[in-house]
Design a protein around this motif. Structure first.
Motif, PDB file in Angstrom:
ATOM      1  N   ASN A 172      46.047  40.791  47.487  1.00 16.49           N
ATOM      2  CA  ASN A 172      45.178  39.661  47.793  1.00 16.49           C
ATOM      3  C   ASN A 172      44.230  39.325  46.644  1.00 16.49           C
ATOM      4  O   ASN A 172      43.401  38.422  46.774  1.00 16.49           O
ATOM      5  CB  ASN A 172      44.383  39.943  49.066  1.00 16.49           C
ATOM      6  N   ASP A 173      44.351  40.028  45.557  1.00 18.40           N
ATOM      7  CA  ASP A 173      43.527  39.830  44.364  1.00 18.40           C
ATOM      8  C   ASP A 173      44.413  39.176  43.300  1.00 18.40           C
ATOM      9  O   ASP A 173      45.173  39.844  42.600  1.00 18.40           O
ATOM     10  CB  ASP A 173      43.004  41.192  43.884  1.00 18.40           C
ATOM     11  N   ILE A 174      44.338  37.849  43.197  1.00 19.33           N
ATOM     12  CA  ILE A 174      45.233  37.108  42.302  1.00 19.33           C
ATOM     13  C   ILE A 174      45.026  37.515  40.848  1.00 19.33           C
ATOM     14  O   ILE A 174      45.985  37.655  40.078  1.00 19.33           O
ATOM     15  CB  ILE A 174      45.035  35.588  42.468  1.00 19.33           C
ATOM     16  N   SER A 175      43.779  37.725  40.449  1.00 18.08           N
ATOM     17  CA  SER A 175      43.508  38.162  39.084  1.00 18.08           C
ATOM     18  C   SER A 175      44.212  39.482  38.776  1.00 18.08           C
ATOM     19  O   SER A 175      44.777  39.681  37.693  1.00 18.08           O
ATOM     20  CB  SER A 175      41.991  38.311  38.886  1.00 18.08           C
ATOM     21  N   TYR A 176      44.170  40.401  39.718  1.00 18.64           N
ATOM     22  CA  TYR A 176      44.848  41.691  39.547  1.00 18.64           C
ATOM     23  C   TYR A 176      46.351  41.495  39.427  1.00 18.64           C
ATOM     24  O   TYR A 176      47.001  42.117  38.564  1.00 18.64           O
ATOM     25  CB  TYR A 176      44.524  42.589  40.726  1.00 18.64           C
ATOM     26  N   LEU A 177      46.923  40.647  40.259  1.00 18.43           N
ATOM     27  CA  LEU A 177      48.368  40.400  40.188  1.00 18.43           C
ATOM     28  C   LEU A 177      48.759  39.809  38.830  1.00 18.43           C
ATOM     29  O   LEU A 177      49.783  40.182  38.257  1.00 18.43           O
ATOM     30  CB  LEU A 177      48.799  39.459  41.311  1.00 18.43           C
ATOM     31  N   VAL A 178      47.929  38.901  38.322  1.00 23.16           N
ATOM     32  CA  VAL A 178      48.195  38.327  36.994  1.00 23.16           C
ATOM     33  C   VAL A 178      48.216  39.428  35.938  1.00 23.16           C
ATOM     34  O   VAL A 178      49.068  39.447  35.043  1.00 23.16           O
ATOM     35  CB  VAL A 178      47.154  37.243  36.647  1.00 23.16           C
ATOM     36  N   SER A 179      47.291  40.371  36.041  1.00 23.51           N
ATOM     37  CA  SER A 179      47.193  41.446  35.045  1.00 23.51           C
ATOM     38  C   SER A 179      48.430  42.336  35.022  1.00 23.51           C
ATOM     39  O   SER A 179      48.686  43.020  34.024  1.00 23.51           O
ATOM     40  CB  SER A 179      45.947  42.302  35.306  1.00 23.51           C
ATOM     41  N   LYS A 180      49.204  42.333  36.097  1.00 23.52           N
ATOM     42  CA  LYS A 180      50.383  43.186  36.202  1.00 23.52           C
ATOM     43  C   LYS A 180      51.673  42.484  35.757  1.00 23.52           C
ATOM     44  O   LYS A 180      52.744  43.101  35.775  1.00 23.52           O
ATOM     45  CB  LYS A 180      50.552  43.666  37.648  1.00 23.52           C
ATOM     46  N   GLN A 181      51.576  41.223  35.356  1.00 23.81           N
ATOM     47  CA  GLN A 181      52.780  40.478  34.987  1.00 23.81           C
ATOM     48  C   GLN A 181      53.190  40.739  33.540  1.00 23.81           C
ATOM     49  O   GLN A 181      52.435  41.289  32.747  1.00 23.81           O
ATOM     50  CB  GLN A 181      52.544  38.979  35.200  1.00 23.81           C
ATOM     51  N   ASN A 182      54.421  40.328  33.228  1.00 22.94           N
ATOM     52  CA  ASN A 182      54.932  40.434  31.861  1.00 22.94           C
ATOM     53  C   ASN A 182      55.748  39.201  31.520  1.00 22.94           C
ATOM     54  O   ASN A 182      55.769  38.230  32.291  1.00 22.94           O
ATOM     55  CB  ASN A 182      55.756  41.719  31.684  1.00 22.94           C
ATOM     56  N   ASP A 183      56.440  39.222  30.386  1.00 25.84           N
ATOM     57  CA  ASP A 183      57.124  38.013  29.937  1.00 25.84           C
ATOM     58  C   ASP A 183      58.364  37.666  30.753  1.00 25.84           C
ATOM     59  O   ASP A 183      59.005  36.634  30.515  1.00 25.84           O
ATOM     60  CB  ASP A 183      57.474  38.105  28.446  1.00 25.84           C
ATOM     61  N   THR A 184      58.729  38.501  31.718  1.00 28.97           N
ATOM     62  CA  THR A 184      59.837  38.160  32.607  1.00 28.97           C
ATOM     63  C   THR A 184      59.349  37.611  33.945  1.00 28.97           C
ATOM     64  O   THR A 184      60.150  37.293  34.819  1.00 28.97           O
ATOM     65  CB  THR A 184      60.723  39.396  32.876  1.00 28.97           C
ATOM     66  N   SER A 185      58.046  37.486  34.104  1.00 32.92           N
ATOM     67  CA  SER A 185      57.465  37.026  35.364  1.00 32.92           C
ATOM     68  C   SER A 185      57.683  35.524  35.550  1.00 32.92           C
ATOM     69  O   SER A 185      57.985  34.807  34.586  1.00 32.92           O
ATOM     70  CB  SER A 185      55.972  37.338  35.390  1.00 32.92           C
ATOM     71  N   PRO A 186      57.536  35.025  36.767  1.00 35.52           N
ATOM     72  CA  PRO A 186      57.702  33.588  36.999  1.00 35.52           C
ATOM     73  C   PRO A 186      56.714  32.763  36.181  1.00 35.52           C
ATOM     74  O   PRO A 186      55.579  33.184  35.952  1.00 35.52           O
ATOM     75  CB  PRO A 186      57.413  33.435  38.501  1.00 35.52           C
ATOM     76  N   ALA A 187      57.157  31.604  35.727  1.00 41.36           N
ATOM     77  CA  ALA A 187      56.236  30.657  35.120  1.00 41.36           C
ATOM     78  C   ALA A 187      55.272  30.168  36.191  1.00 41.36           C
ATOM     79  O   ALA A 187      55.587  30.177  37.389  1.00 41.36           O
ATOM     80  CB  ALA A 187      57.005  29.496  34.514  1.00 41.36           C
ATOM     81  N   ILE A 188      54.077  29.763  35.782  1.00 39.84           N
ATOM     82  CA  ILE A 188      53.052  29.298  36.720  1.00 39.84           C
ATOM     83  C   ILE A 188      52.609  27.893  36.322  1.00 39.84           C
ATOM     84  O   ILE A 188      52.286  27.631  35.157  1.00 39.84           O
ATOM     85  CB  ILE A 188      51.833  30.237  36.729  1.00 39.84           C
ATOM     86  N   TRP A 189      52.587  27.000  37.308  1.00 40.42           N
ATOM     87  CA  TRP A 189      52.092  25.641  37.120  1.00 40.42           C
ATOM     88  C   TRP A 189      50.933  25.429  38.068  1.00 40.42           C
ATOM     89  O   TRP A 189      51.082  25.549  39.282  1.00 40.42           O
ATOM     90  CB  TRP A 189      53.213  24.639  37.399  1.00 40.42           C
ATOM     91  N   GLN A 190      49.771  25.141  37.508  1.00 34.23           N
ATOM     92  CA  GLN A 190      48.570  24.873  38.304  1.00 34.23           C
ATOM     93  C   GLN A 190      48.234  23.396  38.263  1.00 34.23           C
ATOM     94  O   GLN A 190      48.392  22.745  37.222  1.00 34.23           O
ATOM     95  CB  GLN A 190      47.355  25.608  37.735  1.00 34.23           C
ATOM     96  N   LEU A 191      47.725  22.892  39.372  1.00 33.47           N
ATOM     97  CA  LEU A 191      47.193  21.538  39.413  1.00 33.47           C
ATOM     98  C   LEU A 191      45.898  21.572  40.211  1.00 33.47           C
ATOM     99  O   LEU A 191      45.820  22.220  41.259  1.00 33.47           O
ATOM    100  CB  LEU A 191      48.196  20.574  40.055  1.00 33.47           C
ATOM    101  N   CYS A 192      44.883  20.863  39.709  1.00 30.05           N
ATOM    102  CA  CYS A 192      43.616  20.818  40.443  1.00 30.05           C
ATOM    103  C   CYS A 192      42.838  19.575  40.026  1.00 30.05           C
ATOM    104  O   CYS A 192      42.870  19.158  38.862  1.00 30.05           O
ATOM    105  CB  CYS A 192      42.773  22.063  40.170  1.00 30.05           C
ATOM    106  N   GLY A 193      42.143  18.968  40.999  1.00 29.89           N
ATOM    107  CA  GLY A 193      41.312  17.810  40.716  1.00 29.89           C
ATOM    108  C   GLY A 193      39.949  18.213  40.189  1.00 29.89           C
ATOM    109  O   GLY A 193      39.405  19.260  40.551  1.00 29.89           O
ATOM    110  N   ARG A 194      39.377  17.367  39.359  1.00 27.04           N
ATOM    111  CA  ARG A 194      38.058  17.666  38.785  1.00 27.04           C
ATOM    112  C   ARG A 194      36.964  17.750  39.856  1.00 27.04           C
ATOM    113  O   ARG A 194      35.967  18.440  39.683  1.00 27.04           O
ATOM    114  CB  ARG A 194      37.673  16.589  37.770  1.00 27.04           C
ATOM    115  N   LYS A 195      37.144  17.041  40.961  1.00 26.01           N
ATOM    116  CA  LYS A 195      36.146  17.042  42.031  1.00 26.01           C
ATOM    117  C   LYS A 195      36.487  18.025  43.138  1.00 26.01           C
ATOM    118  O   LYS A 195      35.806  18.043  44.180  1.00 26.01           O
ATOM    119  CB  LYS A 195      36.009  15.627  42.599  1.00 26.01           C
ATOM    120  N   ASP A 196      37.501  18.829  42.922  1.00 28.85           N
ATOM    121  CA  ASP A 196      37.911  19.811  43.921  1.00 28.85           C
ATOM    122  C   ASP A 196      36.905  20.959  43.955  1.00 28.85           C
ATOM    123  O   ASP A 196      36.488  21.448  42.901  1.00 28.85           O
ATOM    124  CB  ASP A 196      39.305  20.345  43.553  1.00 28.85           C
TER     125      ASP A 196
END
Length: 246
Positions: A172-196
């Motif tokens: 449940n800790d997204i930052s922690y999950l990111v830290s465990k990834q490597n170059d074979t991990s899924p690509a990530i696409w983020q989208l967010c509005g400036r007023k979000d």
């Protein structure tokens, strides 16, 4: 193409549940599959009701699976339904059997908005062998900060996650999950509005992903936490998936 409304008994949830599926005219074994997750307060009908996803999907060969998870945060609560296992283990297996859709990582994608964006990141990064790419739109990327900022969620979040300390360095800790990834991990696409309201925590996640050196793109748009942003977002997501090489 067809829209199918499926009701079945989930072994992981130990109850009946509902899923909507958008199916292409001709399903092939190398057709793309998108597991598309809803946000807090929505259900399996949200994408059909609030966006032009059927029209967008009609121009592709993508099977889109839209499950219902209520207010679970895609989490298996102590003593509650096992929503994490349901989404990460059962649902794709069931629908591959029923509809003969693709079963390989190169053709399988996951996306979501808000709570569903959290779910997409959580499930995709916890199971990097399953998904080629993760699409997180207006995602709740930091459960602990959200918990700290809104004490009214204490009872609810405690029932889902336990104590705050149990979130750190967990799935449940997204930052922690990111830290465990490597170059074979899924690509990530983020989208967010400036007023979000989740804009700042998405900026923080963007920096964390960049420091890790993962395949990644962060798209910043005008607008807030709403379906105007997400309707345009899902159109982009489906185009990107359709254009993805196997």
């Amino acid at each position: 193409m067809a829209v199918s409304h499926v009701e079945f008994y989930s072994e992981k949830l130990e109850m009946k549940t509902r899923v909507n599926v958008i199916l292409p005219e001709h399903i092939t074994k190398n057709g793309k599959v998108l597991l598309l997750l809803h946000g807090l307060g929505d259900d399996e009908n949200a994408w059909l009701d609030q966006t032009r996803i059927v029209s967008y999907a009609s121009q592709t060969n993508i099977t889109i699976i839209m499950p219902r998870v209520d207010r679970s945060y895609y989490t298996s609560a102590i003593g509650g339904p096992k929503y994490f296992e349901y989404i990460s283990q059962e649902i794709l297996e069931r629908f591959r059997e029923w509809f003969n859709i693709a079963a390989d990582r190169e053709n399988t994608f996951i996306a979501g908005i808000s709570m569903g964006g959290f779910g997409a990141l959580k499930i995709g990064l916890s199971n990097p062998q399953m998904f080629k790419k993760i699409f997180a739109m207006s995602a709740m990327t930091d459960i602990l900060k959200n918990w700290e900022d809104d004490s009214g969620r204490n009872d609810w979040f405690t029932s889902l996650f336990g104590k705050p300390g149990q979130v750190r360095e967990s799935i449940n800790d997204i930052s922690y999950l990111v830290s465990k990834q490597n170059d074979t991990s899924p690509a990530i696409w983020q989208l967010c509005g400036r007023k979000d309201p989740f804009y700042d925590i998405n900026l923080i996640l963007d920096k964390q992903i960049r420091r890790k050196g993962l395949q990644h793109e962060f798209v910043i748009v005008e607008g807030g936490h709403d379906w105007l942003v997400w309707d345009k977002g899902i159109s982009q997501v489906l185009r990107m998936i359709a254009d993805t090489d196997n």
